[in-house]
Design a protein around this motif. Structure first.
Motif, PDB file in Angstrom:
ATOM      1  N   ILE A   1      44.183  23.429  13.839  1.00  0.00           N
ATOM      2  CA  ILE A   1      45.575  23.115  13.556  1.00  0.00           C
ATOM      3  C   ILE A   1      45.818  21.703  14.070  1.00  0.00           C
ATOM      4  O   ILE A   1      45.475  21.388  15.206  1.00  0.00           O
ATOM      5  N   VAL A   2      46.399  20.859  13.228  1.00  0.00           N
ATOM      6  CA  VAL A   2      46.791  19.511  13.642  1.00  0.00           C
ATOM      7  C   VAL A   2      48.317  19.488  13.585  1.00  0.00           C
ATOM      8  O   VAL A   2      48.906  19.798  12.546  1.00  0.00           O
ATOM      9  N   ALA A   3      48.949  19.162  14.721  1.00  0.00           N
ATOM     10  CA  ALA A   3      50.411  19.199  14.818  1.00  0.00           C
ATOM     11  C   ALA A   3      50.962  17.845  15.241  1.00  0.00           C
ATOM     12  O   ALA A   3      50.269  17.038  15.864  1.00  0.00           O
ATOM     13  N   GLN A   4      52.237  17.630  14.889  1.00  0.00           N
ATOM     14  CA  GLN A   4      52.961  16.436  15.307  1.00  0.00           C
ATOM     15  C   GLN A   4      54.325  16.897  15.841  1.00  0.00           C
ATOM     16  O   GLN A   4      55.325  16.864  15.134  1.00  0.00           O
TER      17      GLN A   4
ATOM     18  N   LYS B   1      42.517  23.644  23.124  1.00  0.00           N
ATOM     19  CA  LYS B   1      42.917  22.286  22.745  1.00  0.00           C
ATOM     20  C   LYS B   1      41.699  21.521  22.235  1.00  0.00           C
ATOM     21  O   LYS B   1      40.596  21.693  22.726  1.00  0.00           O
ATOM     22  N   ILE B   2      41.924  20.690  21.234  1.00  0.00           N
ATOM     23  CA  ILE B   2      40.885  19.817  20.691  1.00  0.00           C
ATOM     24  C   ILE B   2      41.354  18.380  20.911  1.00  0.00           C
ATOM     25  O   ILE B   2      42.470  18.026  20.509  1.00  0.00           O
ATOM     26  N   ASP B   3      40.551  17.579  21.567  1.00  0.00           N
ATOM     27  CA  ASP B   3      40.905  16.183  21.808  1.00  0.00           C
ATOM     28  C   ASP B   3      40.794  15.390  20.513  1.00  0.00           C
ATOM     29  O   ASP B   3      39.749  15.421  19.851  1.00  0.00           O
ATOM     30  N   VAL B   4      41.897  14.734  20.158  1.00  0.00           N
ATOM     31  CA  VAL B   4      41.941  13.933  18.937  1.00  0.00           C
ATOM     32  C   VAL B   4      42.560  12.580  19.225  1.00  0.00           C
ATOM     33  O   VAL B   4      43.232  12.378  20.236  1.00  0.00           O
ATOM     34  N   LEU B   5      42.322  11.645  18.303  1.00  0.00           N
ATOM     35  CA  LEU B   5      42.977  10.351  18.335  1.00  0.00           C
ATOM     36  C   LEU B   5      43.204   9.910  16.902  1.00  0.00           C
ATOM     37  O   LEU B   5      42.660  10.496  15.964  1.00  0.00           O
ATOM     38  N   VAL B   6      44.041   8.905  16.748  1.00  0.00           N
ATOM     39  CA  VAL B   6      44.381   8.414  15.411  1.00  0.00           C
ATOM     40  C   VAL B   6      43.655   7.090  15.188  1.00  0.00           C
ATOM     41  O   VAL B   6      43.729   6.176  15.996  1.00  0.00           O
ATOM     42  N   LYS B   7      42.917   7.017  14.088  1.00  0.00           N
ATOM     43  CA  LYS B   7      42.198   5.801  13.688  1.00  0.00           C
ATOM     44  C   LYS B   7      42.494   5.546  12.216  1.00  0.00           C
ATOM     45  O   LYS B   7      42.166   6.372  11.368  1.00  0.00           O
ATOM     46  N   GLY B   8      43.110   4.395  11.957  1.00  0.00           N
ATOM     47  CA  GLY B   8      43.377   4.021  10.566  1.00  0.00           C
ATOM     48  C   GLY B   8      44.189   5.053   9.809  1.00  0.00           C
ATOM     49  O   GLY B   8      43.926   5.285   8.626  1.00  0.00           O
ATOM     50  N   GLY B   9      45.155   5.675  10.453  1.00  0.00           N
ATOM     51  CA  GLY B   9      45.995   6.662   9.790  1.00  0.00           C
ATOM     52  C   GLY B   9      45.385   8.039   9.664  1.00  0.00           C
ATOM     53  O   GLY B   9      45.972   8.945   9.090  1.00  0.00           O
ATOM     54  N   GLU B  10      44.176   8.225  10.208  1.00  0.00           N
ATOM     55  CA  GLU B  10      43.485   9.520  10.171  1.00  0.00           C
ATOM     56  C   GLU B  10      43.443  10.127  11.575  1.00  0.00           C
ATOM     57  O   GLU B  10      43.244   9.418  12.553  1.00  0.00           O
ATOM     58  N   VAL B  11      43.589  11.439  11.642  1.00  0.00           N
ATOM     59  CA  VAL B  11      43.412  12.158  12.900  1.00  0.00           C
ATOM     60  C   VAL B  11      41.946  12.545  12.976  1.00  0.00           C
ATOM     61  O   VAL B  11      41.422  13.230  12.083  1.00  0.00           O
ATOM     62  N   VAL B  12      41.260  12.068  14.033  1.00  0.00           N
ATOM     63  CA  VAL B  12      39.836  12.335  14.197  1.00  0.00           C
ATOM     64  C   VAL B  12      39.584  12.964  15.568  1.00  0.00           C
ATOM     65  O   VAL B  12      40.363  12.764  16.501  1.00  0.00           O
TER      66      VAL B  12
ATOM     67  N   GLY C   1      54.708  10.519  16.066  1.00  0.00           N
ATOM     68  CA  GLY C   1      53.649   9.762  16.721  1.00  0.00           C
ATOM     69  C   GLY C   1      52.852  10.534  17.766  1.00  0.00           C
ATOM     70  O   GLY C   1      51.875  10.028  18.289  1.00  0.00           O
ATOM     71  N   ASP C   2      53.248  11.751  18.074  1.00  0.00           N
ATOM     72  CA  ASP C   2      52.552  12.581  19.065  1.00  0.00           C
ATOM     73  C   ASP C   2      51.680  13.590  18.308  1.00  0.00           C
ATOM     74  O   ASP C   2      52.187  14.598  17.807  1.00  0.00           O
ATOM     75  N   ILE C   3      50.384  13.313  18.193  1.00  0.00           N
ATOM     76  CA  ILE C   3      49.470  14.161  17.429  1.00  0.00           C
ATOM     77  C   ILE C   3      48.621  14.981  18.385  1.00  0.00           C
ATOM     78  O   ILE C   3      48.025  14.450  19.325  1.00  0.00           O
ATOM     79  N   VAL C   4      48.572  16.300  18.156  1.00  0.00           N
ATOM     80  CA  VAL C   4      47.757  17.211  18.955  1.00  0.00           C
ATOM     81  C   VAL C   4      46.988  18.129  18.016  1.00  0.00           C
ATOM     82  O   VAL C   4      47.358  18.290  16.854  1.00  0.00           O
ATOM     83  N   ALA C   5      45.921  18.724  18.530  1.00  0.00           N
ATOM     84  CA  ALA C   5      45.137  19.654  17.707  1.00  0.00           C
ATOM     85  C   ALA C   5      44.638  20.805  18.563  1.00  0.00           C
ATOM     86  O   ALA C   5      44.415  20.655  19.771  1.00  0.00           O
ATOM     87  N   PHE C   6      44.474  21.950  17.914  1.00  0.00           N
ATOM     88  CA  PHE C   6      44.020  23.162  18.582  1.00  0.00           C
ATOM     89  C   PHE C   6      43.072  23.926  17.671  1.00  0.00           C
ATOM     90  O   PHE C   6      43.152  23.806  16.443  1.00  0.00           O
ATOM     91  N   SER C   7      42.238  24.745  18.264  1.00  0.00           N
ATOM     92  CA  SER C   7      41.450  25.684  17.477  1.00  0.00           C
ATOM     93  C   SER C   7      42.432  26.601  16.760  1.00  0.00           C
ATOM     94  O   SER C   7      43.454  26.985  17.325  1.00  0.00           O
TER      95      SER C   7
END
Length: 150
Positions: free
Chosen positions: A80-83, A137-148, A87-93
């Protein structure tokens, strides 16, 4: 003469076995289809990004503010990728901690379709139902408009 009256041995499964197996398969397809992301455009649906794969989990523009989308990791694991805030992006299993079903976004919460467990989309904490613990929790970051994945 009916098949029950026949003295010849039968080969293969009975008609009843095939009907029961077919019903089970149909239910399995229904459950799988019910776990998918958006598409009907109702207020509780959120879009499922077609992106993901090895380059990213989702496009930031596909993740609604105050909502979430279903995605997959490069190796096919549901996430799951949530906002929660702009600008606050988080992700979870997306694997429910109760029985392992796939959790899906439902408005401003994450919900398991199997037994009704609910999770906070900002923290992954369980907020209701039988789930014993939060989503991983899954550690993510934003690169070029993509959540990775980080």
């Amino acid at each position: 003469m009916s098949p029950q009256d026949s003295t010849e041995p039968t080969s293969g499964p009975s008609r009843r076995t095939l009907l029961v197996a077919g019903a089970g398969t149909a239910l399995g397809v229904t459950v799988v289809a019910g776990c998918g992301g958006g598409g009907s455009g109702t207020a509780t649906d959120t879009p499922t990004p077609s992106g993901g794969g090895s380059t990213g989990l989702a496009k930031v523009s596909d993740v609604p503010v105050g909502g979430a989308v279903s995605a997959q990791t490069a190796d096919g694991k549901p996430v799951i990728v949530a906002q929660p805030k702009a600008g606050d992006i988080v992700a979870f299993s997306a694997i429910c901690t109760h029985m392992g079903c796939t959790v899906a976004p439902q408005g401003d919460i994450l919900k398991c379709p199997c037994h009704g467990s609910t999770y906070d989309l900002a923290t992954g904490d369980n907020t209701g139902g039988p789930a014993p613990s939060p989503l991983a929790k899954i550690d993510v970051l934003v690169k070029g408009g993509e959540v990775v994945q980080a």
